[in-house]
Design an enzyme around this catalytic site. Sequence first.
Site, PDB file in Angstrom:
ATOM      1  CG  ASP A  83      -1.908   1.090   1.274  1.00 55.00           C
ATOM      2  OD1 ASP A  83      -2.332   1.519   0.189  1.00 55.00           O
ATOM      3  OD2 ASP A  83      -2.290   1.516   2.385  1.00 55.00           O
ATOM      4  CG  HIS A  84      -0.302   4.930  -0.048  1.00 53.89           C
ATOM      5  ND1 HIS A  84      -0.587   5.909  -0.982  1.00 53.89           N
ATOM      6  CD2 HIS A  84      -1.458   4.687   0.610  1.00 53.89           C
ATOM      7  CE1 HIS A  84      -1.864   6.238  -0.878  1.00 53.89           C
ATOM      8  NE2 HIS A  84      -2.413   5.513   0.070  1.00 53.89           N
ATOM      9  CD  GLU A  99      -3.088   8.090  -4.363  1.00 47.99           C
ATOM     10  OE1 GLU A  99      -3.245   9.217  -3.847  1.00 47.99           O
ATOM     11  OE2 GLU A  99      -2.802   7.073  -3.702  1.00 47.99           O
ATOM     12  CG  HIS A 117      -4.819   8.329   3.558  1.00 43.17           C
ATOM     13  ND1 HIS A 117      -4.007   8.938   2.628  1.00 43.17           N
ATOM     14  CD2 HIS A 117      -5.252   7.184   2.977  1.00 43.17           C
ATOM     15  CE1 HIS A 117      -3.949   8.187   1.530  1.00 43.17           C
ATOM     16  NE2 HIS A 117      -4.694   7.127   1.729  1.00 43.17           N
ATOM     17  CG  HIS A 127      -6.228   4.649  -1.377  1.00 47.48           C
ATOM     18  ND1 HIS A 127      -4.949   4.396  -0.943  1.00 47.48           N
ATOM     19  CD2 HIS A 127      -6.390   3.912  -2.493  1.00 47.48           C
ATOM     20  CE1 HIS A 127      -4.359   3.545  -1.765  1.00 47.48           C
ATOM     21  NE2 HIS A 127      -5.221   3.242  -2.725  1.00 47.48           N
ATOM     22  N   GLY A 128      -8.740   5.738   1.982  1.00 40.96           N
ATOM     23  CA  GLY A 128      -9.286   6.588   3.033  1.00 40.96           C
ATOM     24  C   GLY A 128     -10.759   6.351   3.278  1.00 40.96           C
ATOM     25  CB  SER A 176     -11.607   4.276   8.101  1.00 40.32           C
ATOM     26  OG  SER A 176     -10.993   3.027   7.926  1.00 40.32           O
ATOM     27  CG  ASN A 207      -7.065   0.701   0.197  1.00 44.13           C
ATOM     28  OD1 ASN A 207      -7.470  -0.181  -0.552  1.00 44.13           O
ATOM     29  ND2 ASN A 207      -5.882   1.269   0.050  1.00 44.13           N
ATOM     30  CB  THR A 237      -8.683   4.909  10.266  1.00 45.88           C
ATOM     31  OG1 THR A 237      -7.587   5.532   9.601  1.00 45.88           O
ATOM     32  CG2 THR A 237      -9.026   5.704  11.512  1.00 45.88           C
TER      33      THR A 237
END
Length: 284
Positions: free
Chosen positions: A82-83, A134, A180, A208-209, A211, A230, A233
């Site tokens: 991831d990233h 991305e 994120h 992404h991000g 949560s 994804n 958190t």
Amino acid sequence: MALVPVADLLVQAEKGGYAVGAFNANNMEIVQAIMEAARLEKAPVIMQASQGAIQYAGLDFITGMVKIAAGDEDIPVALHLDHGTSFEQVIRCIRGGFTSVMYDGSKLPLEENIAITKKVIEIARAVGVSVEAELGKIGGTEDNVSVDEREAMFTDPEEARYFVEQTGVDSLAVAIGTAHGQYKGEPRLDFDRLAKIRQLTNIPIVLHGSSGVPDDQIRKAISLGVRKVNIDTNIREAFVGKMREELAKNEREIDPRKILGPAREAAVEIIREKIRLFGSAGRI
């Protein structure tokens, strides 16, 4: 079961109109929780490691834990970087046994991002590893990858089309309003932008991000072509929250198993909820 590339899971998700959960594997208990949730929900799953997790646990430990967990069950599991923000980090993960990698060149000029992504794809495809890229900047903080919220920029649909045409990447993470870490307010996703990106690229989109994004917005994003979601958190919140609860019951407790065991169970429950939300439960 042997680990599989993320691209294989997303092909099936595309056919079924659902998304596969990508959950960050930060320690042994969370790896176990992800696997247990996938087993109970009969769902494919992606275990992903950030650069911070690799620095904390070590590449061999991350790979070893996931391989052991996946080997115990007849469940499709992918191990994903991831990233990854450097070419060298991506190559180390490919050599280390990851079945999927994300090269995040979103901070670079477009042509430089394309050039490095193409190099990653050339090497990854030769050994059966899938690649995520991305475009756009996602606000907030994730381990060592930070973007000032004021500088966060949404993905341009035409730029996404050009990027995908030039690279042939397997999946694309886009910035449409997620962040994120923990949200300071309620997120509002740009669904028109998402629909346009999907129409122009025709590949699986990654969110992404996720949560803290309301369930109805997640469902709508999946209906518009998001195939990988994804989550990190929310797992951390459940895991650490339960640890605090257990310690509050007995401040003198020194057996980590009595603290981490209940935390693992709390993680299982939140991951199961996400799997059902994404529509991937019962897909195997």
